[in-house]
Design a protein around this motif. Structure first.
Motif, mmCIF file in Angstrom:
data_model
loop_
_atom_site.group_PDB
_atom_site.id
_atom_site.type_symbol
_atom_site.label_atom_id
_atom_site.label_comp_id
_atom_site.label_asym_id
_atom_site.label_seq_id
_atom_site.Cartn_x
_atom_site.Cartn_y
_atom_site.Cartn_z
ATOM 1 N N LYS A 43 0.831 -1.197 0.000
ATOM 2 C CA LYS A 43 0.000 0.000 0.000
ATOM 3 C C LYS A 43 0.870 1.252 0.000
ATOM 4 O O LYS A 43 0.599 2.205 -0.747
ATOM 5 C CB LYS A 43 -0.930 -0.009 1.214
ATOM 6 C CG LYS A 43 -1.941 1.119 1.224
ATOM 7 C CD LYS A 43 -2.914 0.981 2.367
ATOM 8 C CE LYS A 43 -2.241 1.352 3.663
ATOM 9 N NZ LYS A 43 -3.149 1.463 4.802
ATOM 10 N N ARG A 47 0.825 3.980 -2.923
ATOM 11 C CA ARG A 47 0.314 5.299 -2.549
ATOM 12 C C ARG A 47 1.417 6.362 -2.560
ATOM 13 O O ARG A 47 1.293 7.385 -3.215
ATOM 14 C CB ARG A 47 -0.325 5.203 -1.165
ATOM 15 C CG ARG A 47 -0.870 6.479 -0.632
ATOM 16 C CD ARG A 47 -2.071 6.947 -1.423
ATOM 17 N NE ARG A 47 -3.011 7.585 -0.533
ATOM 18 C CZ ARG A 47 -4.283 7.650 -0.762
ATOM 19 N NH1 ARG A 47 -4.773 7.089 -1.833
ATOM 20 N NH2 ARG A 47 -5.081 8.253 0.054
ATOM 21 N N TRP A 48 2.481 6.113 -1.812
ATOM 22 C CA TRP A 48 3.500 7.146 -1.622
ATOM 23 C C TRP A 48 4.658 7.010 -2.610
ATOM 24 O O TRP A 48 5.291 7.990 -2.951
ATOM 25 C CB TRP A 48 4.004 7.132 -0.188
ATOM 26 C CG TRP A 48 2.864 7.210 0.766
ATOM 27 C CD1 TRP A 48 2.453 6.244 1.634
ATOM 28 C CD2 TRP A 48 1.943 8.287 0.926
ATOM 29 N NE1 TRP A 48 1.334 6.644 2.321
ATOM 30 C CE2 TRP A 48 0.995 7.909 1.914
ATOM 31 C CE3 TRP A 48 1.805 9.543 0.337
ATOM 32 C CZ2 TRP A 48 -0.043 8.719 2.316
ATOM 33 C CZ3 TRP A 48 0.762 10.354 0.756
ATOM 34 C CH2 TRP A 48 -0.148 9.936 1.725
ATOM 35 N N ASN A 50 4.189 5.938 -5.576
ATOM 36 C CA ASN A 50 3.566 6.166 -6.878
ATOM 37 C C ASN A 50 4.016 5.120 -7.902
ATOM 38 O O ASN A 50 4.280 5.431 -9.060
ATOM 39 C CB ASN A 50 3.865 7.582 -7.369
ATOM 40 C CG ASN A 50 2.783 8.090 -8.293
ATOM 41 O OD1 ASN A 50 1.658 7.602 -8.267
ATOM 42 N ND2 ASN A 50 3.126 9.067 -9.111
ATOM 43 N N ARG A 124 -4.629 3.531 -9.271
ATOM 44 C CA ARG A 124 -3.884 3.481 -8.000
ATOM 45 C C ARG A 124 -4.790 3.666 -6.787
ATOM 46 O O ARG A 124 -4.588 3.035 -5.749
ATOM 47 C CB ARG A 124 -2.772 4.514 -8.012
ATOM 48 C CG ARG A 124 -1.619 4.073 -8.866
ATOM 49 C CD ARG A 124 -0.403 4.965 -8.642
ATOM 50 N NE ARG A 124 0.707 4.424 -9.382
ATOM 51 C CZ ARG A 124 1.052 4.812 -10.600
ATOM 52 N NH1 ARG A 124 0.346 5.744 -11.208
ATOM 53 N NH2 ARG A 124 2.079 4.275 -11.203
ATOM 54 N N GLU A 125 -5.751 4.535 -6.892
ATOM 55 C CA GLU A 125 -6.642 4.780 -5.755
ATOM 56 C C GLU A 125 -7.461 3.533 -5.426
ATOM 57 O O GLU A 125 -7.642 3.178 -4.264
ATOM 58 C CB GLU A 125 -7.567 5.971 -6.051
ATOM 59 C CG GLU A 125 -8.396 6.400 -4.867
ATOM 60 C CD GLU A 125 -7.568 6.813 -3.650
ATOM 61 O OE1 GLU A 125 -8.023 6.532 -2.518
ATOM 62 O OE2 GLU A 125 -6.489 7.408 -3.819
ATOM 63 N N HIS A 128 -5.205 1.055 -3.790
ATOM 64 C CA HIS A 128 -4.994 1.466 -2.397
ATOM 65 C C HIS A 128 -6.178 1.049 -1.528
ATOM 66 O O HIS A 128 -5.995 0.507 -0.443
ATOM 67 C CB HIS A 128 -4.774 2.986 -2.347
ATOM 68 C CG HIS A 128 -4.620 3.524 -0.973
ATOM 69 N ND1 HIS A 128 -3.475 3.355 -0.230
ATOM 70 C CD2 HIS A 128 -5.475 4.206 -0.182
ATOM 71 C CE1 HIS A 128 -3.634 3.922 0.950
ATOM 72 N NE2 HIS A 128 -4.844 4.449 0.997
ATOM 73 N N ARG A 129 -7.382 1.282 -2.018
ATOM 74 C CA ARG A 129 -8.582 0.898 -1.251
ATOM 75 C C ARG A 129 -8.676 -0.620 -1.102
ATOM 76 O O ARG A 129 -9.075 -1.120 -0.052
ATOM 77 C CB ARG A 129 -9.836 1.459 -1.919
ATOM 78 C CG ARG A 129 -10.044 2.932 -1.635
ATOM 79 C CD ARG A 129 -11.451 3.404 -2.006
ATOM 80 N NE ARG A 129 -11.850 3.065 -3.374
ATOM 81 C CZ ARG A 129 -11.630 3.811 -4.436
ATOM 82 N NH1 ARG A 129 -11.003 4.966 -4.311
ATOM 83 N NH2 ARG A 129 -12.023 3.432 -5.631
ATOM 84 N N GLU A 132 -6.295 -1.564 1.561
ATOM 85 C CA GLU A 132 -6.843 -1.160 2.861
ATOM 86 C C GLU A 132 -7.911 -2.151 3.325
ATOM 87 O O GLU A 132 -7.948 -2.538 4.486
ATOM 88 C CB GLU A 132 -7.452 0.247 2.779
ATOM 89 C CG GLU A 132 -6.497 1.318 3.122
ATOM 90 C CD GLU A 132 -7.173 2.682 3.206
ATOM 91 O OE1 GLU A 132 -8.376 2.830 2.846
ATOM 92 O OE2 GLU A 132 -6.488 3.616 3.623
#
Length: 172
Positions: A43, A47-48, A50, A124-125, A128-129, A132
């Motif tokens: 994650k 996220r960070w 990229n 990517r979002e 990420h979800r 999570e």
């Protein structure tokens, strides 16, 4: 004399079986924690960092020990080579080849394979979800397992000892 030694060995073997099963419960918890660590690192890379999925898998593999690192490296290689198939299929194939040693229940394996399906073809979002969501599932499994583990370990150990005694009495 030999009968007595045999009875003692049979009872000891049963007791050791119980303690071995107790140790397997600890390994199960370690497996869940390793998967949680993998999900958190992935994650972060997505996220960070990229990073695209193959790059995120490769970077995460460098931070993990053992079979999970092999799994992620092989998955990254297959994706970069453009092997045919959905990510879920590649994910499952690489997992079956590299991390079957993880001590997971059927439900936990299904959740893990489901992660592969949720990661493929998304932005990517959404990735990420998905990670999570998987983290929350793992945290739930870990919480429940930690709550139940002391009693389950005691049960395994006691069952092994009682079976050993019962076997010794029946053979005597």
């Amino acid at each position: 004399m030999l009968k007595g030694i045999g009875l003692i060995l049979a009872a000891a073997a049963c007791a050791l079986w119980g303690f071995s099963e107790s140790r397997e419960l600890s390994r199960h918890l370690e497996s869940l924690q390793s998967l949680l660590q993998m999900a958190m690192l992935l994650k972060g890379e997505i996220r960070w960092g990229n990073a695209a999925l193959p790059e995120a898998f490769r970077e995460t593999a460098q931070k993990l020990p053992g079979p999970l690192a092999l799994f992620l490296r092989e998955l990254a290689e297959k994706m970069e080579k453009g092997e045919r198939g959905a990510l879920r299929e590649l994910f499952q194939e690489c997992a079956e080849q590299n991390i079957q040693g993880l001590r997971l229940s059927r439900e936990e394996w299904a959740d893990f394979y489901g992660l592969g399906g949720r990661l493929g073809g998304l932005d990517r979002e959404a990735q990420h979800r998905a990670l999570e969501f998987y983290e929350k599932e793992l945290e739930y499994h870990i919480e429940v397992f930690r709550r139940e583990m002391p009693q389950r370990k005691k049960t395994c150990e006691k069952t092994g000892v009682v079976c050993g005694i019962l076997l010794a009495v029946l053979l005597f």
